[in-house]
Write an enzyme that holds these catalytic residues in place. Structure first.
Site, PDB file in Angstrom:
ATOM      1  N   TYR A 161       0.829  -1.203   0.000  1.00 46.69           N
ATOM      2  CA  TYR A 161       0.000   0.000   0.000  1.00 46.69           C
ATOM      3  C   TYR A 161       0.869   1.262   0.000  1.00 46.69           C
ATOM      4  O   TYR A 161       0.635   2.214  -0.742  1.00 46.69           O
ATOM      5  CB  TYR A 161      -0.909  -0.024   1.232  1.00 46.69           C
ATOM      6  CG  TYR A 161      -1.919   1.099   1.308  1.00 46.69           C
ATOM      7  CD1 TYR A 161      -3.022   1.116   0.455  1.00 46.69           C
ATOM      8  CD2 TYR A 161      -1.777   2.134   2.230  1.00 46.69           C
ATOM      9  CE1 TYR A 161      -3.962   2.137   0.523  1.00 46.69           C
ATOM     10  CE2 TYR A 161      -2.707   3.159   2.302  1.00 46.69           C
ATOM     11  CZ  TYR A 161      -3.797   3.154   1.455  1.00 46.69           C
ATOM     12  OH  TYR A 161      -4.715   4.170   1.523  1.00 46.69           O
ATOM     13  N   LYS A 165       1.077   4.302  -2.777  1.00 45.17           N
ATOM     14  CA  LYS A 165       0.792   5.709  -2.488  1.00 45.17           C
ATOM     15  C   LYS A 165       2.031   6.592  -2.708  1.00 45.17           C
ATOM     16  O   LYS A 165       1.914   7.742  -3.111  1.00 45.17           O
ATOM     17  CB  LYS A 165       0.246   5.859  -1.061  1.00 45.17           C
ATOM     18  CG  LYS A 165      -1.110   5.178  -0.870  1.00 45.17           C
ATOM     19  CD  LYS A 165      -2.181   5.718  -1.837  1.00 45.17           C
ATOM     20  CE  LYS A 165      -3.556   5.169  -1.517  1.00 45.17           C
ATOM     21  NZ  LYS A 165      -4.618   5.758  -2.398  1.00 45.17           N
ATOM     22  N   ILE A 194      -8.523   7.882   8.702  1.00 43.32           N
ATOM     23  CA  ILE A 194      -9.844   8.485   8.605  1.00 43.32           C
ATOM     24  C   ILE A 194     -10.878   7.438   8.996  1.00 43.32           C
ATOM     25  O   ILE A 194     -10.718   6.243   8.698  1.00 43.32           O
ATOM     26  CB  ILE A 194     -10.110   8.999   7.162  1.00 43.32           C
ATOM     27  CG1 ILE A 194      -8.978   9.926   6.691  1.00 43.32           C
ATOM     28  CG2 ILE A 194     -11.466   9.695   7.074  1.00 43.32           C
ATOM     29  CD1 ILE A 194      -8.786  11.196   7.483  1.00 43.32           C
TER      30      ILE A 194
END
Lengths: 254, 147
Positions: A161, A165, A194
């Site tokens: 991941y 990114k 988040i």
């Protein structure tokens, strides 16, 4: 100076395309841009029911969706064509579609690496290549990539991941250079942790530890990311390009 | 050659619109756009302008032009390995290009010819021919409608 509101940001009547708009941060971005007066077309991977919920309450002429796998370049091109046929313009592209397949290096399956890189990186390439010609031709446009704090800050179990990114951040800066002469800005928003379905495993497994590393001592809300996207899409950000805007409560500082 | 039967009349028919497209995309004066102008060397096009030009031509003439179409067609029956090696076009490849891009003056084919420099060869006529070939490919079976 007058306090900016969602609807006086120069976005009314403009058109946005958001990938991965049925859930989480993407959904809130769709709702926020629609709230700013934009027509919003968004893609979703498979959750048609969730996508339908986003559309409820919005006039179908202003918010519409289609199942598109962003890993499929021709599907991206077909959707871009469909959207522009319908709206005759495209002003903002938000590359938001992304997946997480966390695991430590030894336990990652090849497929976990492939799916994450193909969706998060190739997906952004594919939709950008489908949309950029419209923007280049119009000599205007704003491209906003939804990155992650993981792109700059190491996190256990996130090699795939984080690599995706980090690539998206580099993509953002390089594309900003290429497209600036054609009046197109390219920026990224890098959310921290988040409160969404996507981050639930992280928050459940390492919530307290993660909180202790966030300066503001709380997780972010999807709308706090969406407002950053709205800002970068608006005329308030006309002079900003190649930036990675961190929306992480100070996570990356720790 | 596949397109040896493209006539000067056909080229003249599409040229005004192609020239206007070039001028708009490259932001140059339309008077500068001649059939034999090299897009890069004469009109000052940058590689990103090709994206714009192809995009505009597709919409204007309602044809599909896949990425890399000119080079792919120019390569013809040659495999990629036969066409180029380490970024340099082979002798057979250059011969193929000269025949396919027969509108390009011979002296513009530099030796060695790098693949990355192939777009330097493209003239306004190259794009006129591309549009005509794509129009023909899209035409219903039995060939283009008679005039």
């Amino acid at each position: 100076m007058k306090t900016p509101t969602l609807t006086d940001a120069g976005l009314t009547g403009r058109v946005a395309l958001v990938t991965g708009g049925s859930r989480g941060i993407g959904r809130t971005i769709v709702e926020t841009l629609a709230g700013a007066g934009m027509t919003v077309a968004f893609t979703y991977r498979e959750n048609a029911a969730a996508a339908a919920e986003v559309i409820v309450g919005a006039p179908p002429s202003l918010v519409f969706a289609e199942a598109v796998d962003v890993r499929d370049a021709s599907a991206c091109a077909a959707f871009a064509e469909k959207v522009t046929e319908r709206t005759a313009r495209i002003d903002v592209l938000v590359n938001n579609a992304g997946v997480i397949r966390d695991n430590t290096l030894g336990l990652l399956e090849d497929d976990d690496v492939r799916v994450v890189l193909e969706t998060n990186v190739m997906g952004a390439f594919n939709m950008t290549r489908a949309i950029a010609p419209y923007m280049i031709s119009a000599r205007r446009g704003k491209i906003i990539n939804v990155s992650s704090v993981a792109g700059e800050k190491g996190g256990r179990g996130q090699t795939n991941y984080a690599a995706s990114k980090g690539a998206l951040n580099a993509f953002t800066r390089a594309l900003a250079v290429e497209l600036a002469p054609r009046g197109i800005t390219v920026n990224a928003v890098a959310p921290g942790v988040i409160d969404t379905d996507l981050s639930r495993p992280v928050r459940e497994q390492a919530g307290d530890q993660a909180l202790s590393r966030i300066l503001l001592r709380r997780f972010g809300r999807p709308e706090e990311v969406a407002y950053a996207v709205w800002f970068l899409a608006s005329h308030y950000a006309d002079y900003i390009t190649g930036e990675i805007l961190h929306v992480d409560g100070g996570f990356k500082m720790e | 050659m596949k397109d040896s039967n493209i006539t000067q009349d056909e080229i003249a028919a599409v040229f005004p619109k192609v020239a206007e497209t070039m001028a708009d995309a490259i932001s140059c004066e339309i008077e500068k756009v001649k059939l034999d102008s090299s897009l890069i060397d004469d009109l000052g096009a940058e590689s990103i302008d090709f994206v714009d030009i192809v995009f505009r031509l597709q919409r204007l003439f309602k044809v599909k032009i896949p990425r890399g179409k000119i080079v792919e067609e120019a390569r013809g029956v040659l495999s990629e390995a036969e066409f180029e090696k380490a970024g340099v076009v082979s002798d057979a490849g250059v011969a193929q290009l000269r025949a396919f891009l027969n509108e390009v003056p011979a002296e513009r084919f530099k030796s060695p010819l790098h693949v990355a420099d192939i777009p330097r060869l493209f003239t306004v006529e190259t794009f006129c021919k591309l549009v005509i070939r794509q129009q023909r490919a899209a035409a219903p079976a039995g060939g283009p409608p008679s005039a």
